[in-house]
Design a protein around this motif. Structure first.
Motif, short mmCIF file in Angstrom:
data_model
loop_
_atom_site.label_atom_id
_atom_site.label_comp_id
_atom_site.label_asym_id
_atom_site.label_seq_id
_atom_site.Cartn_x
_atom_site.Cartn_y
_atom_site.Cartn_z
N UNK A 112 53.08 35.83 36.44
CA UNK A 112 55.23 35.16 36.34
C UNK A 112 54.95 35.74 37.59
N UNK A 113 55.89 34.68 39.10
CA UNK A 113 55.84 35.72 40.10
C UNK A 113 56.52 36.47 40.21
N UNK A 114 56.51 37.42 40.59
CA UNK A 114 57.11 38.61 41.05
C UNK A 114 56.21 39.78 40.57
N UNK A 115 55.58 39.62 39.03
CA UNK A 115 54.81 40.93 38.15
C UNK A 115 54.05 41.16 39.11
N UNK A 116 53.56 42.53 38.59
CA UNK A 116 52.54 43.47 38.88
C UNK A 116 51.48 43.40 38.32
N UNK A 117 49.95 43.39 39.07
CA UNK A 117 49.27 43.44 37.87
C UNK A 117 48.21 44.12 38.60
N UNK A 118 46.81 45.19 38.19
CA UNK A 118 46.09 45.77 38.36
C UNK A 118 44.63 45.19 39.17
N UNK A 150 32.31 45.28 38.87
CA UNK A 150 32.04 46.11 37.85
C UNK A 150 33.15 47.75 37.23
N UNK A 151 34.63 46.93 37.52
CA UNK A 151 35.87 47.72 35.78
C UNK A 151 36.55 48.87 37.71
N UNK A 152 36.09 49.00 38.55
CA UNK A 152 36.14 49.66 39.63
C UNK A 152 37.78 49.59 40.18
N UNK A 153 38.87 50.30 40.06
CA UNK A 153 39.99 49.77 40.55
C UNK A 153 39.94 49.55 42.37
N UNK A 154 40.51 48.56 42.52
CA UNK A 154 40.74 48.13 44.07
C UNK A 154 42.01 48.10 43.98
N UNK A 155 43.02 47.81 43.91
CA UNK A 155 44.39 47.76 44.26
C UNK A 155 45.27 47.63 43.03
N UNK A 156 46.70 47.38 43.36
CA UNK A 156 48.01 47.34 42.31
C UNK A 156 48.63 46.10 43.40
N UNK A 157 48.37 44.85 43.09
CA UNK A 157 49.31 43.04 43.58
C UNK A 157 50.63 42.92 42.87
N UNK A 158 51.29 42.06 43.45
CA UNK A 158 52.42 41.06 42.68
C UNK A 158 52.28 39.61 43.16
N UNK A 159 52.63 39.32 42.05
CA UNK A 159 52.07 37.83 42.21
C UNK A 159 53.13 37.29 43.07
N UNK A 160 52.93 36.31 43.88
CA UNK A 160 53.72 35.60 45.14
C UNK A 160 53.50 34.38 44.93
N UNK A 161 54.74 33.32 45.24
CA UNK A 161 54.15 31.91 45.53
C UNK A 161 54.52 31.44 46.17
N UNK A 162 53.30 30.46 47.03
CA UNK A 162 53.07 29.92 48.31
C UNK A 162 52.48 28.77 48.16
#
Length: 307
Positions: A268-274, A279-291
């Motif tokens: 959903x737009x605005x949602x935070x995901x990891x 390989x399972x390593x954490x890259x970033x925290x990202x936010x869902x945006x519409x475009x």
């Protein structure tokens, strides 16, 4: 350099900052922070970030928390707990469990609270509790918080008073002492917090927490098994696996198109995901945006776990 999280079992007495200072001494690391203040009288889960993991503290603080609390009905104090000055002792003849639960339901959902003067909220560059120690009281704006559950477990008489134990699940920024005081006022007798333990903060649980003594003993022996990986702070966020070809984009902060990741659950737009690599390593925290063309994942904070 040490990086990661520690699920600390804070004892009653020290402040959250005291715990941080103790761990700085034990771990010989200055870059340490906590994931949400726990009052000195309270015990329980206190997530601690070490090293680069401190960049992820805000995501813990945004997560939900659960508590077990005991209140004394028929007692009002200026701090809303037993540490303060008694304002009134109206006492009470007691309530049925059903009556207490019915009243508690009025304080579930989105409610307003006024931060107590003994809280750590900032006011013109100072903490409210600092002003309270000087005998000052200032006007505080009310805030919206969410109470997901306020369940009365049991209640029993105690002389002229009545005690009640409850499990509470809530959003960040909730003051349990204020919740109890407001609930007591609604019941017509007031209430003061007698005991509080935090049983969960985000993905950190009480039965997995370490005492400071255990941490000190392990660290002295070169055993850091109490240290959790940075991703432990983000378990409440959906995991999105980034395809190998798009990893560099993530690390450069470039938004990802929907063909750059794998996820079966709708976003959903605005949602935070990891964002994690294959390989399972954490890259970033990202936010869902519409475009144009659909949804994108815009990195909010890049975290190179392999560094």
């Amino acid at each position: 350099m040490i990086n990661g999280f520690i699920n600390v079992l804070k004892p009653p007495g020290p402040t959250s900052h005291d715990v941080v200072q103790t761990l700085r001494s034990i771990l010989k690391e200055q870059r340490i922070g906590h994931g949400g203040t726990l009052d000195p009288m309270a015990a329980g889960v206190l997530p601690i970030a070490v090293g680069r993991a401190t960049r992820l503290l805000e995501y813990i603080q945004a997560g939900g928390k659960t508590y077990r609390a005991e209140f004394i009905l028929g007692l009002k104090t200026d701090t809303q707990d037993l540490a303060g000055q008694i304002l009134a002792r109206p006492g009470c003849s007691g309530f049925s469990l059903e009556e207490l639960q019915k009243a508690a339901l009025r304080f579930t959902g989105t409610i307003t609270q006024m931060p107590p003067m003994v809280s750590a909220v900032h006011y013109k560059g100072r903490r409210l509790y600092e002003l309270a120690r000087e005998g000052q009281e200032v006007k505080r704006p009310q805030r919206l918080v969410k109470i997901y559950a306020f369940r009365i477990l049991k209640a029993w008489p105690d002389g002229a008073f009545y005690r009640a134990m409850a499990d509470i699940s809530c959003s960040k920024g909730t003051y349990i002492r204020t919740l109890g005081a407001d609930w007591g006022d609604y019941l017509g007798c007031g209430a003061a917090l007698a005991f509080l333990i935090r049983t969960r903060a985000g993905g950190f649980k009480l039965d997995e927490a370490w005492t400071l003594e255990e941490i000190q003993e392990r660290a002295a022996a070169g055993d850091f098994s109490f240290l959790l990986p940075p991703v432990a702070a983000l378990t409440h966020l959906p995991a999105v696996v980034v395809k190998e070809r798009a990893v560099k984009q993530v690390l450069n902060g470039t938004p990802l198109k929907d063909d750059d990741w794998n996820l079966n659950t709708p976003l959903q737009q605005g949602q935070l995901v990891r964002l994690e690599g294959e390989d399972g390593h954490l890259l970033a925290v990202a936010r869902v945006t519409a475009g144009k063309g659909g949804l994108y994942l815009k990195p909010d904070k890049v975290f190179k776990e392999k560094e």
